[in-house]
Write a protein that holds these residues in place. Sequence first.
Motif, PDB file in Angstrom:
ATOM      1  N   HIS A 172     -48.234  -5.637 -54.030  1.00 52.13           N
ATOM      2  CA  HIS A 172     -48.949  -6.130 -55.200  1.00 52.13           C
ATOM      3  C   HIS A 172     -47.857  -6.349 -56.363  1.00 52.13           C
ATOM      4  CE1 HIS A 172     -51.751  -6.407 -58.665  1.00 52.13           C
ATOM      5  NE2 HIS A 172     -51.075  -5.402 -59.241  1.00 52.13           N
ATOM      6  N   ARG A 182     -57.946  -7.318 -54.461  1.00 52.57           N
ATOM      7  CA  ARG A 182     -58.081  -8.347 -55.345  1.00 52.57           C
ATOM      8  C   ARG A 182     -56.855  -9.279 -55.051  1.00 52.57           C
ATOM      9  NH1 ARG A 182     -56.400  -6.055 -60.869  1.00 52.57           N
ATOM     10  NH2 ARG A 182     -54.455  -6.579 -60.298  1.00 52.57           N
ATOM     11  N   ASP A 183     -55.920  -8.967 -54.694  1.00 48.54           N
ATOM     12  CA  ASP A 183     -54.868  -9.865 -54.142  1.00 48.54           C
ATOM     13  C   ASP A 183     -55.126 -10.956 -53.099  1.00 48.54           C
ATOM     14  OD1 ASP A 183     -53.459  -8.754 -56.438  1.00 48.54           O
ATOM     15  OD2 ASP A 183     -52.185  -7.729 -55.068  1.00 48.54           O
ATOM     16  N   ALA A 207     -58.242 -11.519 -52.265  1.00 48.35           N
ATOM     17  CA  ALA A 207     -59.134 -12.450 -52.915  1.00 48.35           C
ATOM     18  C   ALA A 207     -58.496 -13.748 -53.443  1.00 48.35           C
ATOM     19  CB  ALA A 207     -60.087 -11.898 -53.719  1.00 48.35           C
ATOM     20  N   LYS A 208     -57.744 -13.446 -54.248  1.00 47.36           N
ATOM     21  CA  LYS A 208     -56.889 -14.478 -55.089  1.00 47.36           C
ATOM     22  C   LYS A 208     -56.247 -15.203 -53.879  1.00 47.36           C
ATOM     23  CE  LYS A 208     -53.319 -15.504 -58.502  1.00 47.36           C
ATOM     24  NZ  LYS A 208     -52.315 -14.965 -59.357  1.00 47.36           N
ATOM     25  N   ALA A 209     -55.410 -14.793 -53.174  1.00 48.10           N
ATOM     26  CA  ALA A 209     -54.922 -15.672 -51.976  1.00 48.10           C
ATOM     27  C   ALA A 209     -55.880 -16.594 -51.509  1.00 48.10           C
ATOM     28  CB  ALA A 209     -54.156 -14.834 -50.859  1.00 48.10           C
ATOM     29  N   LYS A 210     -57.194 -16.045 -50.869  1.00 52.86           N
ATOM     30  CA  LYS A 210     -58.066 -16.826 -50.490  1.00 52.86           C
ATOM     31  C   LYS A 210     -58.582 -18.239 -51.333  1.00 52.86           C
ATOM     32  CE  LYS A 210     -62.798 -17.578 -49.410  1.00 52.86           C
ATOM     33  NZ  LYS A 210     -63.944 -17.209 -48.786  1.00 52.86           N
ATOM     34  N   ARG A 211     -58.633 -17.780 -52.529  1.00 48.80           N
ATOM     35  CA  ARG A 211     -59.106 -18.854 -53.475  1.00 48.80           C
ATOM     36  C   ARG A 211     -57.932 -19.804 -53.670  1.00 48.80           C
ATOM     37  NH1 ARG A 211     -60.466 -14.554 -56.411  1.00 48.80           N
ATOM     38  NH2 ARG A 211     -58.879 -14.609 -57.904  1.00 48.80           N
ATOM     39  N   VAL A 212     -56.713 -19.530 -53.658  1.00 51.34           N
ATOM     40  CA  VAL A 212     -55.610 -20.538 -53.488  1.00 51.34           C
ATOM     41  C   VAL A 212     -55.732 -21.193 -52.282  1.00 51.34           C
ATOM     42  CG1 VAL A 212     -52.972 -20.429 -53.263  1.00 51.34           C
ATOM     43  CG2 VAL A 212     -53.908 -18.863 -55.021  1.00 51.34           C
ATOM     44  N   ASP A 230     -58.696 -23.648 -52.437  1.00 49.56           N
ATOM     45  CA  ASP A 230     -58.188 -24.918 -53.475  1.00 49.56           C
ATOM     46  C   ASP A 230     -57.095 -25.810 -52.707  1.00 49.56           C
ATOM     47  OD1 ASP A 230     -59.760 -23.954 -55.204  1.00 49.56           O
ATOM     48  OD2 ASP A 230     -58.514 -22.981 -56.442  1.00 49.56           O
ATOM     49  N   GLU A 288     -49.069 -18.625 -55.796  1.00 46.48           N
ATOM     50  CA  GLU A 288     -49.728 -19.766 -56.039  1.00 46.48           C
ATOM     51  C   GLU A 288     -48.778 -20.883 -56.625  1.00 46.48           C
ATOM     52  OE1 GLU A 288     -53.815 -21.588 -58.401  1.00 46.48           O
ATOM     53  OE2 GLU A 288     -52.946 -19.753 -58.980  1.00 46.48           O
TER      54      GLU A 288
END
Length: 193
Positions: free
Chosen positions: A69, A94-95, A97-102, A105, A129
């Motif tokens: 992190h 949390r990290d 989840a962010k990587a999944k969103r990246v 997208d 990202e």
Amino acid sequence: MTVSTAAIDIDTAASQSGFEQHIDASEIRVDARTLQPSEELKEAMIEEEGVRLTVYRDVAGYPTVGVGHLVLASDNLAVGERISEDRALRFFERDLAKAKRVVVDLVGDVRLYQHEFDALVDLAFNVGEGTLSPDKSPRLNAAIAARDHDKMVEELSYHHAKGSVANGLVYRSERRANIFVDAEYADPRAIDA
């Protein structure tokens, strides 16, 4: 490997009707928005990153803690401070989840196998990202736009930290490619030994 038209029609019909059907993403490429990082990926990432409860500087010199992190100002942590295992787990989730969103997208409507998705999540988690932007990763973005999975795997290697080759990143990139191509999550260092 190509996906049969029948398989696509079943998946599309299920999502349009609101009926959720379990589809095995190890056997058919699916919409990345329906996927979550697998347990195999989480175990591989923990093995790669380690779990460190004391804030340290990573190979690039950034304050880091938990499972890789990157410490943010909002975390209110300084190098040398300790966190609990629970907090490390929260950072990791949390990290992820962010990587999944990246990844979602990044790939848009390109369909992926679970292991391809996992490899891209690992990439987003590892390099961030900004590194995956069209300006910094034009060949990866072009491969995704062309839906060329063979070219995508060629763009999963990132070996440098602060301008120097980092051996850990070389192995991490090899592992990521193995995940993308063969759904092989094992550490290549263990295989090479």
